[in-house]
Design an enzyme around this catalytic site. Structure first.
Site, PDB file in Angstrom:
ATOM      1  N   HIS A 106      45.469   6.962  14.263  1.00 27.41           N
ATOM      2  CA  HIS A 106      45.141   8.302  14.746  1.00 27.41           C
ATOM      3  C   HIS A 106      44.916   9.264  13.579  1.00 27.41           C
ATOM      4  CE1 HIS A 106      46.745  12.176  16.815  1.00 27.41           C
ATOM      5  NE2 HIS A 106      45.438  12.118  16.930  1.00 27.41           N
ATOM      6  N   GLU A 122      41.654   8.538  11.873  1.00 28.69           N
ATOM      7  CA  GLU A 122      40.540   9.128  12.634  1.00 28.69           C
ATOM      8  C   GLU A 122      40.333  10.592  12.242  1.00 28.69           C
ATOM      9  OE1 GLU A 122      40.543  11.831  16.131  1.00 28.69           O
ATOM     10  OE2 GLU A 122      41.462   9.965  16.845  1.00 28.69           O
ATOM     11  N   HIS A 123      41.413  11.359  12.143  1.00 30.02           N
ATOM     12  CA  HIS A 123      41.311  12.762  11.715  1.00 30.02           C
ATOM     13  C   HIS A 123      40.685  12.874  10.326  1.00 30.02           C
ATOM     14  CE1 HIS A 123      44.021  15.315  14.450  1.00 30.02           C
ATOM     15  NE2 HIS A 123      43.938  14.136  15.046  1.00 30.02           N
ATOM     16  N   GLU A 179      49.732  18.385  16.729  1.00 31.39           N
ATOM     17  CA  GLU A 179      49.222  17.737  17.942  1.00 31.39           C
ATOM     18  C   GLU A 179      50.358  17.037  18.683  1.00 31.39           C
ATOM     19  OE1 GLU A 179      45.799  14.491  19.270  1.00 31.39           O
ATOM     20  OE2 GLU A 179      45.989  15.089  17.174  1.00 31.39           O
TER      21      GLU A 179
END
Length: 1107
Positions: free
Chosen positions: A114, A117-118, A198
């Site tokens: 994750h 991906e950022h 997040e």
């Protein structure tokens, strides 16, 4: 960017289950020809070969699909690419799908996929700027996003087609994610905070809690058990964000090397699929992708994408199955979820025959005699859904989600036993009957596929890139949609897994109290975890306890000693249409195939002002609009809107509450009559609005009048039954009690929504004149609302003084349109009860004070008054660690601004989004949720809004940062290059003039204009409103000068605005909230806001300010 959340509940009306992503694209058809043999083509630009695996004629497609397709493999690296040529599109898009998700996270760094991906968005060697990718897309009217799932990561973008090199340049930027990402140390440290934010945005979300709890209690040797989101601590292997950079403070370690290793192992051509949708020809698109993606590394030798974890079951029998789990949720929600471990739906055979769809249809059926129907009638259940909740390469969970009433929550054994009786009835069905159900679902799937329309190119690209890993490209369109032949052996295998020993039963109940002794409640139940110690899931902190189902429970549920005689399986669906002819504009009929051409004969948006829906005034208070769309959308479908404008609906919090309950009861009532219709593609929606009540029916035009007649007839009958109802308990009274309770709980739960959503609501309460507050609705429901009163209020709203606007578009003619409005007239006597001009409901936007006006309003010195004026509130949950702000600056009313002013405001807000995101989110890392946007309010108010939610900063600190950004943005506008301004203007123009791709888009646009008559019956309709705004941008001779002038006029000096603060729910937030109560310009209660807003001026219908 987001991590994918797989919810364990899916709608039963869906043909098949799909994951939910939170907020976080020929004349002869429907027939397949043999695949074209593989050929090799040479890219004349770069001399790079690509192999054509499947060309256009290989693709089986819907009747209305005018696109061309090609599946290629790039010669340098074997990267598989699907190319879609659509010369009529206004939006081009692309998506890369990587067969790598958080299952591949290293054990020492949960959440790395994750986080990775950022990081790919934050610079590559060729495009090193952290906002280069996003800024380029924004300048071209586009956007981008990504999500990380269990086994997959998906990146996608869109942009307009005004720049002939736009798509190629965007592809080049995307390709560098897979060629030369930077992972710069500064960006790594900042983005760690974004992922951390997040995570903390989701810790109080019951869906995330449920998902992670399922993972936490699974086999810890299987990668499903991993914590996929990640946070600062996990990503830095024990770091502490409060101590500074992990690699320098001696605690934890910087993840940059792990990011680079992850990229090297996973991001190569063998693990990636690419989809591109563009205006160019297939040959041109082929050249484009080979030029931009040829440098992507080929796969390592003998590489195979992830397909499961051999030797490890996700849910071992005896430890993770045959379980009862009890959970205390954050919100007041009561439910039972029963999950069965079944074979993966991604395996060969399952993908083709899709046995889970038949089981979803039967188990989740809502028609008469179903489990849903019986349990709702008893007042135990609000709703039932069934389908695939989680789907991995080597496992799937089929989940039945049952939403409970308070009565049902107290009777969970009854509900669970009834469900297993329903399941036993299904399992006892002969295979021959299952085959008949399969054939019916197969027929429906074929019908839906044949007449499906092209949708959003961005969604299509994103979903198709994933599908390329599951199906051959030539089956890309049909594979996920159509069912092949019934496979009795496979179906039997699936069905055999629906056994209590193979299940996980999860009961969520807010009344469960971990503080009480665990043996003090639920001890006398059959299905209970009473007596077990409470535990807490470590990441999202969900309290739970669990136990193996007792031998008695398993025996009784597996072989119910008695069966509910009311249960009956679905009969053959009577609503499947058999006529698909199209009504042409001249009144003659034709088959759809006769009207379809490769290229659409007309532009769907051509001459909107010259060719709007036709209007007929049936009565002085009844207007009918209709339009035949055969040339644009030769499909046998239509959509009908009817809005009954009534001043009674929103006349008080009580009437609005009663009408919202009536809407809910009506929906449930209609479900009994029309559930089969919805399965066959005939849909309805009934909704209470502040301006009245709206009825929408859509689907196959052949049977649409029957559906509308059913809806209208049930409204009238329901009103009479409510008014005449006595105290005798009936199915209607139980439904009323259930729906009233549901609305009460929903209203109560509102305060537990994310802080930024509460800030938005509080802003609206101050910015709009006539808004009933959620607290007022709660007070009404505490006082009690009876069924007789509900019927009387509904009668006044439907049969009192009314004004009616209706629209009928699609496969329609004038006679059919008149027939539709006459159905409504017959029962509601529309012509007999005409609203007078001064009786129409009116809604105003309020004009916020300037600083000097605020000082006068609060009898304070200008230096002491809070400006912009503040509405503050504390988060309702003491566990809420986030604060939020919505900052609003007013530009004026839409009528005052005119097309020219609205155009400049649209452009300013478009540019503000990118600037605010880059400064407040990427650079300053205030929080994961950051946005700037055009803020509209009911009554015509318009302005600039900025929203930030943060765990690290207080609302006043966020306000200070926003105000500094406003100054920076003003400077940015001043210094912006003229060409950049023109490019931004062209991007907004492209968005405003984007073509409608589906019938529903054209209908929605037309209804958006007609709906303005609900409050302004004499208003002249402007069918080309968006085009006029676009023209104002095109025709402005000095766009940059005008932008700066309007910015200074609206948002500098004597500006008008307001701010909503939401404080985190802990003790520190409470102290800061209390400290500011009573300060000049800070409003801290609903009563203060209401009293203050009475003193504001209003924007009236003409945009003028009146007192």
């Amino acid at each position: 960017m987001q991590i994918l959340l797989v919810l364990l509940a899916v709608a039963t009306c869906e043909a098949f289950a799909t994951p939910v992503r939170p907020g976080f694209g020929k004349i002869t058809r429907f027939s397949s020809t043999s695949a074209k043999s593989s050929t090799t083509s040479t890219d004349t630009t770069t001399n790079t070969n690509y192999e054509i695996i499947s060309d256009d004629e290989s693709f089986k497609r819907p009747l209305l699909d005018a696109r061309s397709y090609r599946h290629i493999k790039i010669g340098s690296n074997d990267l598989e690419v699907l190319l879609v040529s659509h010369p009529e599109t206004d939006i081009e898009s692309a998506s890369t799908h990587v067969k790598c998700g958080h299952f591949m996270d290293p054990v020492s760094r949960p959440g790395l996929a994750h986080f990775h991906e950022h990081m790919l968005f934050l610079g590559t060697e060729k495009y090193p700027g952290e906002d280069d990718y996003e800024a380029y897309l924004a300048e071209n009217g586009g956007m981008s996003n990504a999500y990380t799932d269990m086994e997959d990561t998906n990146y996608y973008f869109s942009l307009n087609t005004k720049n002939p090199d736009g798509l190629k340049n965007a592809l080049d930027r995307l390709s560098r994610f897979f060629i030369d990402p930077l992972f710069t140390p500064g960006a790594v440290e900042r983005e760690l905070l974004a992922v951390d934010s997040e995570f903390y945005n989701s810790v109080n979300d019951d869906n995330w809690r449920s998902f992670q709890l399922m993972k936490h209690t699974s086999n810890q040797k299987h990668p499903f058990s991993k914590f996929g989101c990640g946070n600062y601590k996990t990503l830095t292997n024990g770091g502490d964000k409060n101590l500074g950079e992990a690699s320098k403070n001696g605690v934890g370690s910087n993840p940059r090397d792990a990011l680079k290793k992850f990229w090297e192992e996973q991001y190569h051509a063998g693990n990636v699929r690419l989809v591109v949708v563009g205006k160019n020809s297939l040959d041109e698109l082929s050249e484009m992708v080979t030029e931009t993606f040829s440098e992507v590394r080929p796969a390592p030798k003998n590489f195979e994408p992830y397909s499961g974890t051999p030797g490890e079951k996700v849910f071992p029998e005896g430890t993770s199955l045959g379980l009862i789990r009890e959970v205390r949720p954050v919100k007041d929600r009561r439910s039972i979820k029963i999950s069965f471990d079944i074979p993966s739906c991604k395996t060969e055979g399952s993908r083709e025959s899709k046995p889970h769809r038949i089981l979803s249809h039967l188990i989740g059926y809502e028609g008469p005699g179903s489990f849903h129907d019986v349990m709702v009638g008893e007042g135990f259940v609000r709703g039932v859904s069934a389908g695939i909740g989680i789907d991995g390469s080597d496992f799937s969970l089929f989940t039945i989600s049952i939403s409970l009433t308070e009565k049902g929550s107290a009777s969970t054994d009854t509900v669970i036993e009834s469900f297993f009786q329903w399941l036993a009835l299904i399992k006892s069905t002969p295979l021959e009957l299952f085959e008949e159900y399969h054939e019916e679902q197969q027929s429906l799937a074929n019908m839906f596929f044949k007449f499906s329309e092209n949708g959003d190119p961005t969604s299509f690209a994103s979903s198709s890139a994933e599908v390329l890993f599951k199906y051959p490209a030539s089956e890309l369109l049909t594979g996920p949609s159509l069912l092949k032949e019934f496979n009795p052996a496979l179906f039997s295998t699936y069905l055999s897994r629906f056994d209590p020993s193979n299940s996980i039963v999860t009961i969520s109940d807010p009344s469960l109290d971990p503080e009480l002794p665990s043996d003090k409640y639920n001890v006398d139940k059959l299905v209970t975890a009473a007596g077990q110690k409470w535990d807490v899931e470590p990441w999202y902190r969900a309290p739970y306890r669990q136990a193996l189902l007792s031998a008695e429970a398993k025996a009784k549920l597996a072989d119910p000693p008695k069966m509910d005689g009311r249960f009956k399986l679905p009969a053959k669906n009577p609503f499947i249409p058999d006529s698909f002819s199209i009504v042409k504009a001249d009144g003659t009929r034709a088959e759809p195939e006769e009207l379809v051409t490769k290229t659409p004969p007309i532009n769907p948006n051509e001459s909107r002002a010259e060719n709007p829906p036709k209007q007929r005034n049936i009565h002085p208070n009844v207007r009918l609009f209709y339009k035949n769309m055969a040339k644009t959308y030769p499909t046998p479908k239509a959509v009908s809107y009817v809005h009954l404008t009534s001043p009674e609906t929103y006349s008080s919090p009580r009437t609005m509450t009663l009408m919202r309950i009536f809407e809910r009861v009506l929906r449930e009532d209609l479900n009994t009559y029309s559930y089969d219709a919805s399965l066959a593609g005939l849909n309805y929606n009934v909704a209470c609005h502040p301006t009245g009540f709206r009825i929408v029916v859509s689907g196959w035009s052949e049977k649409l009048d029957e559906l509308l007649e059913t809806v209208v007839g049930r409204i009238k009958t329901l009103i009479d039954d409510m008014i005449n109802h006595d105290d005798t308990p009936t199915p209607l009274s139980r439904s009323y009690e259930t729906q009233a309770e549901g609305l009460r709980i929903e209203t109560k739960n509102f305060g537990l929504d994310p802080p930024y959503e509460i800030a938005n609501y509080n802003s609206r309460y101050l910015l709009e004149d006539r808004v009933w507050h959620v607290d007022e609705y709660e007070e009404v429901m505490k006082d009690g609302v009876g069924i007789n009163e509900c019927g009387k209020v509904a009668k006044e709203c439907f049969m009192g003084k009314l004004n009616v606007n209706s629209l009928y578009m699609g496969n329609v003619d004038e006679a059919g349109a008149e027939k539709m409005i006459n159905i409504v007239e017959k029962d509601f006597k529309l012509s007999q009860n005409q609203l007078e001009s001064d009786e129409f409901p009116q809604f105003y936007s309020l004009q916020m004070p300037t600083k000097s006006e605020a000082a006068e309003l609060f009898a304070s010195d200008e230096s002491e008054v809070a400006f912009p004026m503040v509405v503050q509130e504390m988060a309702k949950s003491t566990d809420e660690s986030n604060s939020a702000i919505e900052y609003n600056l007013q530009a004026g009313s839409e009528a005052d601004l005119g097309f020219d002013g609205v155009a400049i405001l649209e452009l300013i807000c478009h540019m503000a989004y990118t600037s605010a995101y880059n400064q407040l989110r990427t650079k300053e890392q205030l929080g994961y949720i950051v946005s700037a946007y055009l803020r509209k309010t009911q009554g015509g108010g318009m302005g600039l809004g900025v929203t930030v939610q943060s765990q690290e900063k207080t609302p006043p600190e966020l306000q200070e940062r926003i105000e500094k950004w406003l100054s920076l943005f003003r400077q940015e506008l001043e210094e912006m290059d003229e060409d950049r301004v023109k490019a931004e203007g062209a991007a907004v123009v492209a968005q405003l003039t984007e073509k409608d791709m589906k019938l529903s888009h054209s209908v929605g646009r037309a209804w958006g204009e007609i709906s303005t008559l609900e409050t302004h019956p004499d208003k002249a309709l402007c069918w080309d409103r968006l085009e006029r705004i676009a023209d104002a941008i095109r025709k402005e001779p000095d766009l940059k000068k005008k932008i700066v002038e309007k910015w200074d006029e609206w948002f500098c000096g004597d500006s008008r605005g307001m701010v909503a603060w939401i404080w985190e729910g802990g003790e520190e937030g409470k102290q800061e909230f209390e400290k500011r109560k009573g300060a000049a310009g800070i409003l801290s209660s609903r009563e203060e806001v209401f009293e203050t807003k009475q003193k504001f001026a209003k924007y009236d219908n003409d945009g003028l300010v009146v007192n």
